[in-house]
Scaffold this motif. Structure first.
Motif, short mmCIF file in Angstrom:
data_model
loop_
_atom_site.label_atom_id
_atom_site.label_comp_id
_atom_site.label_asym_id
_atom_site.label_seq_id
_atom_site.Cartn_x
_atom_site.Cartn_y
_atom_site.Cartn_z
N LEU A 135 0.83 -1.20 0.00
CA LEU A 135 0.00 0.00 0.00
C LEU A 135 0.87 1.25 0.00
O LEU A 135 0.61 2.20 -0.76
CB LEU A 135 -0.92 -0.01 1.21
CG LEU A 135 -1.89 1.16 1.36
CD1 LEU A 135 -2.84 1.22 0.17
CD2 LEU A 135 -2.68 1.04 2.66
N LEU A 136 1.90 1.27 0.84
CA LEU A 136 2.80 2.43 0.89
C LEU A 136 3.57 2.58 -0.42
O LEU A 136 3.81 3.71 -0.87
CB LEU A 136 3.77 2.27 2.07
CG LEU A 136 3.14 2.39 3.46
CD1 LEU A 136 4.18 2.11 4.54
CD2 LEU A 136 2.54 3.78 3.66
N LEU A 137 3.95 1.45 -1.03
CA LEU A 137 4.65 1.53 -2.31
C LEU A 137 3.76 2.16 -3.37
O LEU A 137 4.21 3.01 -4.15
CB LEU A 137 5.08 0.13 -2.74
CG LEU A 137 5.72 0.03 -4.14
CD1 LEU A 137 7.04 0.80 -4.18
CD2 LEU A 137 5.94 -1.43 -4.54
N GLY A 138 2.48 1.75 -3.41
CA GLY A 138 1.56 2.34 -4.38
C GLY A 138 1.36 3.82 -4.17
O GLY A 138 1.36 4.60 -5.13
N ALA B 281 2.40 -0.45 -12.15
CA ALA B 281 2.97 -0.76 -10.84
C ALA B 281 2.09 -0.25 -9.71
O ALA B 281 1.90 -0.93 -8.69
CB ALA B 281 4.38 -0.15 -10.73
N VAL B 282 1.53 0.95 -9.87
CA VAL B 282 0.63 1.50 -8.85
C VAL B 282 -0.60 0.63 -8.69
O VAL B 282 -1.00 0.26 -7.57
CB VAL B 282 0.24 2.95 -9.20
CG1 VAL B 282 -0.84 3.47 -8.26
CG2 VAL B 282 1.47 3.86 -9.14
N LEU B 283 -1.24 0.30 -9.81
CA LEU B 283 -2.45 -0.52 -9.75
C LEU B 283 -2.14 -1.92 -9.20
O LEU B 283 -2.93 -2.47 -8.44
CB LEU B 283 -3.07 -0.62 -11.14
CG LEU B 283 -3.58 0.69 -11.74
CD1 LEU B 283 -4.09 0.46 -13.16
CD2 LEU B 283 -4.67 1.30 -10.88
N LEU B 284 -1.00 -2.48 -9.60
CA LEU B 284 -0.63 -3.81 -9.12
C LEU B 284 -0.35 -3.79 -7.62
O LEU B 284 -0.72 -4.73 -6.90
CB LEU B 284 0.60 -4.30 -9.88
CG LEU B 284 1.06 -5.73 -9.61
CD1 LEU B 284 -0.04 -6.73 -9.94
CD2 LEU B 284 2.32 -6.05 -10.42
N SER B 285 0.27 -2.73 -7.13
CA SER B 285 0.54 -2.62 -5.69
C SER B 285 -0.76 -2.60 -4.91
O SER B 285 -0.91 -3.29 -3.90
CB SER B 285 1.34 -1.35 -5.41
OG SER B 285 2.61 -1.39 -6.04
N PHE B 286 -1.72 -1.80 -5.36
CA PHE B 286 -3.00 -1.73 -4.67
C PHE B 286 -3.77 -3.05 -4.76
O PHE B 286 -4.39 -3.48 -3.78
CB PHE B 286 -3.85 -0.60 -5.25
CG PHE B 286 -3.32 0.78 -4.94
CD1 PHE B 286 -2.58 1.02 -3.78
CD2 PHE B 286 -3.55 1.84 -5.80
CE1 PHE B 286 -2.09 2.28 -3.50
CE2 PHE B 286 -3.06 3.11 -5.52
CZ PHE B 286 -2.33 3.33 -4.36
#
Length: 311
Positions: free
Chosen positions: A8-11, A45-50
């Motif tokens: 979550l923090l990575l996203g 990457a953002v969508l995958l992280s979430f």
């Protein structure tokens, strides 16, 4: 729970930092195709992280989900993720992220529906201005010429894309300028730039407060035009497409003082006429490879504990 929070923090970090880094970089102006690839990798990457954070949070909150997610995994792998702690917070995170996913799907569906409606309306308007002759099929002609006093050229996306050009543009464009304009529009069609616009628009409209999605939409509208300019310039020369842009847009006031909806046209012309060289092939390859690794980071975070437990 630790893995879920890390994802979550990575996203969130990528969503905030990536637009700032890209706005400071000068190379996207020189390599729009590479920049389009980088933006797509960052958003992925953002969508995958979430999405992964939602899955692990749901697994920590509810045993039924945990059983499905870790069904084929040994007991040691499940223990490595410490899924039994912080169940209330895990449930909240899972529900919030799941709601965001559903909202994203709804926004994308709405954008596709609107695009199809605009496309149908555009083809209806085209049939009114350019009726189908006996023996012709609607939408069958790849090139349509319209009688009009304003020079213009555009393409209608779809399963059979059509290039539309006005008679005023045919009178204005000289020599190979017409071929360059057609190559520009064909570049849009071959690269399916309409899908990039739909996806970026859906994300930005659904989450207007998320910096990466708003920047993604704005950059898509700019970069796809630069990429199509480069397609045309490689075949007919940068000066040819620059002069064609001037001929098509000089009557719209885009080269005068003040701001207009086509304010990017002068910037595109200046870029085409500048002598700034492209990046070297090696640097383009490094940027492409580095961007491809960005979506791998959330996968490493997600599967790292399980792989260590198996090792």
């Amino acid at each position: 729970m630790t893995v879920s929070l890390a994802l979550l923090l990575l996203g969130v970090l990528a969503a905030v930092v990536a637009p700032r880094l890209m706005s400071r970089a000068e190379w996207p102006e020189l390599e729009p195709v590479v920049a389009l690839w980088v933006w797509q990798c960052v958003v992925a990457a953002v969508l995958l992280s979430f999405a992964l954070s939602m899955i692990f949070s749901a697994a920590a909150a509810w045993g039924a989900v945990r059983g499905h997610v870790f069904a084929p995994a040994p007991q040691g792998v499940m223990e490595a993720y410490a899924l039994g702690a912080h169940r209330p917070w895990s449930a909240v995170i899972a529900v919030v992220l799941a709601s965001g996913g559903l909202w994203t799907a709804a926004m994308l569906s709405r954008e596709i529906h609107r695009a199809r409606r605009r496309r149908r309306q555009g083809r209806k308007d085209l049939l009114v201005r350019s009726p189908v002759l006996p023996g012709e099929e609607p939408g069958g002609a790849p090139l349509v010429v319209l009688e009009a006093e304003r020079p213009d050229a555009w393409w209608l996306p779809g399963t059979a894309p059509q290039l539309v050009i006005t008679t005023a543009a045919l009178r204005r464009l000289k020599g190979r300028q017409l071929d360059a304009v057609l190559a520009h529009e064909q570049g849009h069609a071959r690269a399916r730039h309409d899908w990039l616009r739909h996806c970026s628009g859906a994300l930005a409209n659904g989450f207007p407060q998320v910096p990466v999605f708003a920047a993604f939409r704005d950059e898509m509208h700019r970069l796809v035009e630069l990429a199509a300019d480069d397609v045309a310039s490689r075949r007919f020369g940068r000066r040819t497409i620059a002069l064609a842009l001037v001929e098509l847009n000089e009557d719209r006031g885009v080269f005068g003082p003040g701001t207009t909806p086509d304010a990017q046209v002068p910037q595109r012309v200046n870029r085409l006429l500048s002598s700034v060289p492209r990046l070297t092939a090696g640097r383009r390859l490094r940027l492409t490879a580095a961007a491809a690794l960005v979506p791998v980071i959330p996968l490493i975070i997600a599967f790292g504990p399980g792989l260590r437990a198996l090792g």
